[in-house]
Each structure stands twice: as structure tokens, then as C-alpha cells.
Design a protein around this motif. Structure first.
Motif, PDB file in Angstrom:
ATOM      1  N   VAL A  36       0.866  -1.185   0.000  1.00  0.00           N
ATOM      2  CA  VAL A  36       0.000   0.000   0.000  1.00  0.00           C
ATOM      3  C   VAL A  36       0.900   1.230   0.000  1.00  0.00           C
ATOM      4  O   VAL A  36       1.628   1.486   0.963  1.00  0.00           O
ATOM      5  CB  VAL A  36      -0.940   0.017   1.224  1.00  0.00           C
ATOM      6  N   SER A  37       0.848   1.987  -1.096  1.00  0.00           N
ATOM      7  CA  SER A  37       1.679   3.175  -1.227  1.00  0.00           C
ATOM      8  C   SER A  37       0.808   4.401  -1.475  1.00  0.00           C
ATOM      9  O   SER A  37      -0.416   4.292  -1.616  1.00  0.00           O
ATOM     10  CB  SER A  37       2.684   2.995  -2.379  1.00  0.00           C
ATOM     11  N   GLY A  38       1.461   5.561  -1.511  1.00  0.00           N
ATOM     12  CA  GLY A  38       0.755   6.825  -1.718  1.00  0.00           C
ATOM     13  C   GLY A  38       1.521   7.942  -1.040  1.00  0.00           C
ATOM     14  O   GLY A  38       2.474   7.695  -0.290  1.00  0.00           O
ATOM     15  N   SER A  42      -1.860  10.396   2.915  1.00  0.00           N
ATOM     16  CA  SER A  42      -2.895  10.198   1.887  1.00  0.00           C
ATOM     17  C   SER A  42      -4.034   9.310   2.370  1.00  0.00           C
ATOM     18  O   SER A  42      -5.073   9.213   1.719  1.00  0.00           O
ATOM     19  CB  SER A  42      -2.274   9.581   0.627  1.00  0.00           C
ATOM     20  N   LYS A  44      -3.182   6.027   3.775  1.00  0.00           N
ATOM     21  CA  LYS A  44      -2.720   4.641   3.650  1.00  0.00           C
ATOM     22  C   LYS A  44      -3.064   3.823   4.894  1.00  0.00           C
ATOM     23  O   LYS A  44      -3.545   2.689   4.796  1.00  0.00           O
ATOM     24  CB  LYS A  44      -1.206   4.615   3.418  1.00  0.00           C
ATOM     25  N   THR A  45      -2.808   4.405   6.066  1.00  0.00           N
ATOM     26  CA  THR A  45      -3.071   3.675   7.313  1.00  0.00           C
ATOM     27  C   THR A  45      -4.558   3.376   7.472  1.00  0.00           C
ATOM     28  O   THR A  45      -4.946   2.285   7.907  1.00  0.00           O
ATOM     29  CB  THR A  45      -2.566   4.484   8.518  1.00  0.00           C
ATOM     30  N   CYS A  48      -5.453   0.507   5.228  1.00  0.00           N
ATOM     31  CA  CYS A  48      -4.947  -0.743   5.802  1.00  0.00           C
ATOM     32  C   CYS A  48      -5.834  -1.198   6.962  1.00  0.00           C
ATOM     33  O   CYS A  48      -6.158  -2.390   7.072  1.00  0.00           O
ATOM     34  CB  CYS A  48      -3.509  -0.565   6.283  1.00  0.00           C
ATOM     35  N   SER A  64       5.058  -1.514   8.547  1.00  0.00           N
ATOM     36  CA  SER A  64       5.206  -0.154   8.021  1.00  0.00           C
ATOM     37  C   SER A  64       6.642   0.083   7.567  1.00  0.00           C
ATOM     38  O   SER A  64       7.599  -0.280   8.258  1.00  0.00           O
ATOM     39  CB  SER A  64       4.822   0.871   9.095  1.00  0.00           C
ATOM     40  N   GLU A 138       3.012  -1.141   4.120  1.00  0.00           N
ATOM     41  CA  GLU A 138       2.595   0.193   3.708  1.00  0.00           C
ATOM     42  C   GLU A 138       3.736   1.193   3.901  1.00  0.00           C
ATOM     43  O   GLU A 138       4.555   1.070   4.811  1.00  0.00           O
ATOM     44  CB  GLU A 138       1.344   0.644   4.474  1.00  0.00           C
ATOM     45  N   VAL A 158      -2.856   4.710  -2.825  1.00  0.00           N
ATOM     46  CA  VAL A 158      -3.896   5.540  -2.218  1.00  0.00           C
ATOM     47  C   VAL A 158      -3.682   6.976  -2.667  1.00  0.00           C
ATOM     48  O   VAL A 158      -2.642   7.579  -2.398  1.00  0.00           O
ATOM     49  CB  VAL A 158      -3.849   5.441  -0.680  1.00  0.00           C
ATOM     50  N   GLY A 214      -8.849   7.753  -0.532  1.00  0.00           N
ATOM     51  CA  GLY A 214      -8.318   6.953   0.572  1.00  0.00           C
ATOM     52  C   GLY A 214      -9.357   6.138   1.305  1.00  0.00           C
ATOM     53  O   GLY A 214     -10.198   5.462   0.701  1.00  0.00           O
TER      54      GLY A 214
END
Length: 475
Positions: A36-38, A42, A44-45, A48, A64, A138, A158, A214
Motif C-alpha cells: 500500500v503506497s501513496g 494520503s 494509507k493507514t 490498511c 510499516s 505500507e 492511495v 483513501g
């Protein structure tokens, strides 16, 4: 690699030895890795967390990229405001690769803990992470290095508006990391935004799925979770044979399999939990039948557009007989154990019988059948709790086809399948569908499914070899 903007310190720490690439990972392990990137803040958490919440039936761990920041030296810490934390070289990618490689290979790892206030790792403590069904990695730059990307089964980017990300960044860094607003804005302008443009945004092209807004995008997250669930219960044979379906594995299903496979389980518990599993298999099989749209009016006077069930349907149970030492036949294992579940799901359904004589494993012979006269016009649910060599089912399918049933109208339902049986049936009949609750490892030298659950008919109907011999002696 040059920094995105401003000063960047190089040579922070010596690199560890090269970690294993995706080619070194044990491919026999079934672990689903999601990247999971971005951009910074953005969402991401949040994405997730939503995925983890919805995958509650599976073991999920979150790793992480921030945990793998390189610790700053004393000199570098004094100039931390000039350090580019958003540059790829700020991370210990080699250690990240090592940890992710072990997790995907089914090993537990110690993930470092990074202190964002002191810009150092906590030398005395780690976070132990055990291998799980789903491993989520992530971070802003998890797509930057190809070696990390190659470990992923799914890549999610994301996406969020830049102003929204900046607002979230200010709130996070001031509240959670003890920074003032001026330093946050300065860092954003000097490092964060340029790094996003140079490194994060270009990695968006590697994403399999892009989620706008997101964690607020519930539709996208729901679709992702459904895809992950499908992949988790997809055996390798399901990829080879797209007509093979394994019902979604949950902790409930695994628990029921544990009970019915236990040699010490009581007959009543064996029957009860077998019936529950059979009902799930039957309902899944019914989902592969054709449906037609149907409009009805509800008691409130509202119009509801739904579907109508397939009307032309019947069940056919496979019954086996074996020869005892006195050459008199008795029933050993039977698809009849699945009939009650089918009747409970399909009111008034017609059920036929196919009796297969069994002498050892190679002496299969069809000796009796009773089928609906119009079976050629029906969809057929073929019932047999265990698919081992596939010989009995092979003959049953041959008979149905001879009676005019199109191959693509046959759905074979069973509790447990052996790979050998799936190969035999699918290679000869590629258009039928096989629905099972679990695919086991193999057959042993006695052609029994391993780990299996023994002779299903004996356990379900409360018979065993001794009881059967007594019965034959009385006859």
C-alpha cells in the motif's frame, strides 16, 4: 541517486548483506502480500485498517516502511532539519527485504521500532511479527524498489488531494511527533513535495489498484477485500482448472474441518458438523446455476427486482459397494449423506442414484442407476463426499452424459478432494464444475486421501468393518 531537493546525507549506515529476492521465497507457502503506497498522509493507514477489519476471519499483519528508517548519527541528528526523510536512501531497504522475505516464507521476524522524536531506532526493543495469511506492507516508497515490488501479490496506491494531505501531515506531525507548524511546512516545501513528485508519484504506474479519496472510498475497499478473500481460498489447482471452486475458508470452516477429521470425535458431532459443511458446499454449488431476473411486489407495495431460481434441477448421489470376504456387498461410502442438505436448500428436488461396485481400487463397475426420465433437460448436482482417485465419479459422469446431460450442466459437489481426483476428472471433463470445501495433500499407497478423514460413509452412518462383517454374517 540524487536527492529530490535540498541536502541529503549519504552513507548513513553500512548496508546489510543482500536479502533474498522473490525467487528465493518458498513458493509452497500461501501468504498474500499487499503493498500500500501513496503520498504522505494520503490515508494509507486508514485503508490498511479497513482491510484488516474486514478480513477478520484471516490472520493479518501490518508492516510499516517507517519502521525501517535508518537511525541518524549524533552529527546528523543535530542537522535533522536538513535531512530528507522522504528520499529512498533514508530507508534500510536491505533489512526491509530480509524481513518481508522471511514473512512470506512463513517465518516470524523482529521488526525495528523507530523513534520519530529522536530519529533513532530503539536498540533494546523490537516488534515481533508472525507470518500470517495476509501481510500488508505500507509506506510512501514501497513501490520504488523492484525487489520489494516483486514480493507483492497486490499493489494498492492511495490517492488524495495535495491540500488534504498537507492538512493531515500538519495535524499528525504536531500531535504525534512533537513538531511545530513552521518546521512541518518548511520540511514539506523542501523535501516532502519534491520527493512526492520525483519518487512517489512515478511509482503509481506499478499499482494494480488506485483508490481515490483513501479510506473514505468504501466501495473500492470492499472490492479489494473480496478479491483478497477469493485469492486466499484459491488453491493452486483452482488456477490450473478454472472450473474448480473451493468455498471461502473462514475460522468457522477450519474449525469444522478440525472436528470431522479428528479420529476421536463422536458420531453425533461428526454428523452434525459434516452436515453443516455439506450445506455450505451445496449452497455454493447452487450459486453456479443460471438465474433469471424476476420483478416482484413487496408487502409494502414497493417493486423489487430480484432473481428466480433454476427450475430444471435434480440431484444424483453416488453410492459405492465393496465386497467383503464372503463376496457379499455392503454399502461403504455414499453421496446419500449429502441428500438432506440438498433437500433443505431445494424444496421438492428430485434425487437419482448411481451405484458403483468397488473391488479394491481398479475394479470399478457400474451396477445400478435410477435417474429422472427427463434428466437430459436438467442441471445435475452430483453428490459424493470424498473425491479420491476419481474413478467412481468418472463413471458416474460418463453415465450422465450417455443419458443426454450436457457436460456443462453437471456440478460435482464434495467435501474433500484429492489433487489426483481433480486432475483425472477435469482433464476428461473440462466443462463440469467441481465445488469442494477443501483440497487435501495427496493420496497414499492405499488410495486414501491424506490427511483426509477416513471412510466417510462408515463414520457418517455409524458403521465400521466389524459391524459390517456382523451384518453380512447375519445375512
Amino acid at each position: 541517486m540524487e536527492a529530490a531537493a535540498g541536502a541529503h546525507f549519504s552513507g548513513l549506515l553500512p548496508s546489510s548483506p543482500s536479502s533474498p529476492s522473490s525467487a528465493d521465497v518458498d513458493s509452497s507457502m500461501q501468504h498474500f502480500v499487499i503493498g500500500v503506497s501513496g503520498g504522505t498522509a494520503s490515508g494509507k493507514t486508514t485503508v490498511c485498517d479497513r482491510i484488516i477489519q474486514q478480513l477478520h476471519d484471516h490472520r493479518v499483519v501490518l508492516v510499516s516502511q517507517d519502521s525501517f528508517y535508518r537511525g541518524l548519527t549524533a552529527e546528523e541528528s543535530e542537522r535533522a532539519h536538513d535531512y530528507n526523510f522522504d528520499h529512498p536512501d533514508a530507508f534500510d531497504t536491505e533489512q526491509l527485504l530480509e524481513c518481508m522475505g522471511k514473512l512470506k516464507a512463513g517465518q516470524s521476524v523482529n521488526v525495528p521500532i523507530y523513534d520519530f522524536k529522536s530519529h533513532k531506532r530503539c536498540s533494546d526493543s523490537f516488534r515481533k511479527v508472525n507470518a500470517s495469511d495476509v501481510i500488508i506492507l505500507e509506506g510512501i516508497l514501497v513501490f520504488h524498489d523492484q525487489r520489494v515490488r516483486d514480493l507483492m501479490d497486490m499493489k494498492i496506491f492511495v490517492d488524495a488531494d495535495a491540500d488534504v494531505r498537507l492538512t493531515r501531515r500538519i495535524r499528525r506531525d504536531t500531535v504525534e511527533r512533537g513538531r511545530d507548524i513552521d518546521s512541518v511546512l518548511e520540511q514539506y516545501g523542501r523535501f516532502v513535495k519534491p520527493a512526492f513528485d520525483d519518487f512517489v508519484l512515478p511509482s503509481k504506474k506499478y499499482a494494480d489498484v488506485i483508490i481515490p479519496r483513501g479510506g473514505e472510498n468504501h466501495v473500492a475497499i470492499d472490492l479489494i477485500v473480496q478479491h483478497i478473500r477469493t485469492k486466499l481460498c484459491q488453491h493452486d489447482l483452482c488456477k490450473t482448472y478454472p472450473n474448480v471452486y473451493v468455498i471461502q475458508s473462514t475460522l468457522q470452516i477450519r474449525g469444522m474441518h478440525t472436528l470431522i477429521r479428528d479420529r476421536d470425535v463422536t458420531i453425533s458431532d461428526f454428523v452434525f458438523y459434516s452436515d453443516r459443511l455439506i450445506r455450505l458446499v451445496v449452497e455454493h454449488g447452487l450459486g453456479h446455476l443460471p438465474f433469471t431476473e424476476k420483478q416482484i411486489v413487496t408487502p409494502t407495495g414497493s417493486v423489487y427486482m430480484g432473481v428466480d431460481f433454476c427450475k430444471k434441477l435434480c440431484g444424483v448421489s453416488v453410492v459405492r459397494r465393496m465386497l467383503s470376504c464372503s463376496n457379499n456387498p455392503y454399502r461403504k461410502s455414499s453421496g446419500e449423506s449429502m441428500e438432506n442438505a440438498l433437500r433443505a436448500c431445494c424444496k421438492g428436488i428430485k434425487i437419482g442414484k448411481i451405484l458403483i461396485h468397488r473391488d479394491g481400487d481398479n475394479g470399478k463397475q457400474l451396477i445400478y442407476h435410477k435417474l429422472p426420465n427427463d434428466i437430459a433437460e436438467r442441471h445435475v448436482l452430483l453428490l459424493d463426499p470424498v473425491l479420491a482417485t476419481g474413478n467412481s465419479v468418472y463413471q458416474a459422469i460418463e453415465l450422465l452424459i450417455q443419458r443426454g446431460v450436457p457436460e456443462n450442466r453437471i456440478i460435482f459437489l464434495n467435501l474433500i478432494s484429492a489433487p489426483e481426483g481433480i486432475h483425472r476428472v477435469c482433464k476428461r471433463f473440462p466443462s463440469i464444475k467441481i465445488v469442494t470445501s477443501e483440497i487435501d495433500v495427496a493420496l497414499n499407497e492405499d488410495f486414501r486421501v491424506i490427511p483426509g478423514l477416513g471412510e466417510f460413509g462408515d463414520r457418517y452412518f455409524g458403521t465400521d468393518d466389524l459391524l459390517s462383517q456382523r451384518f453380512m454374517a447375519a445375512v
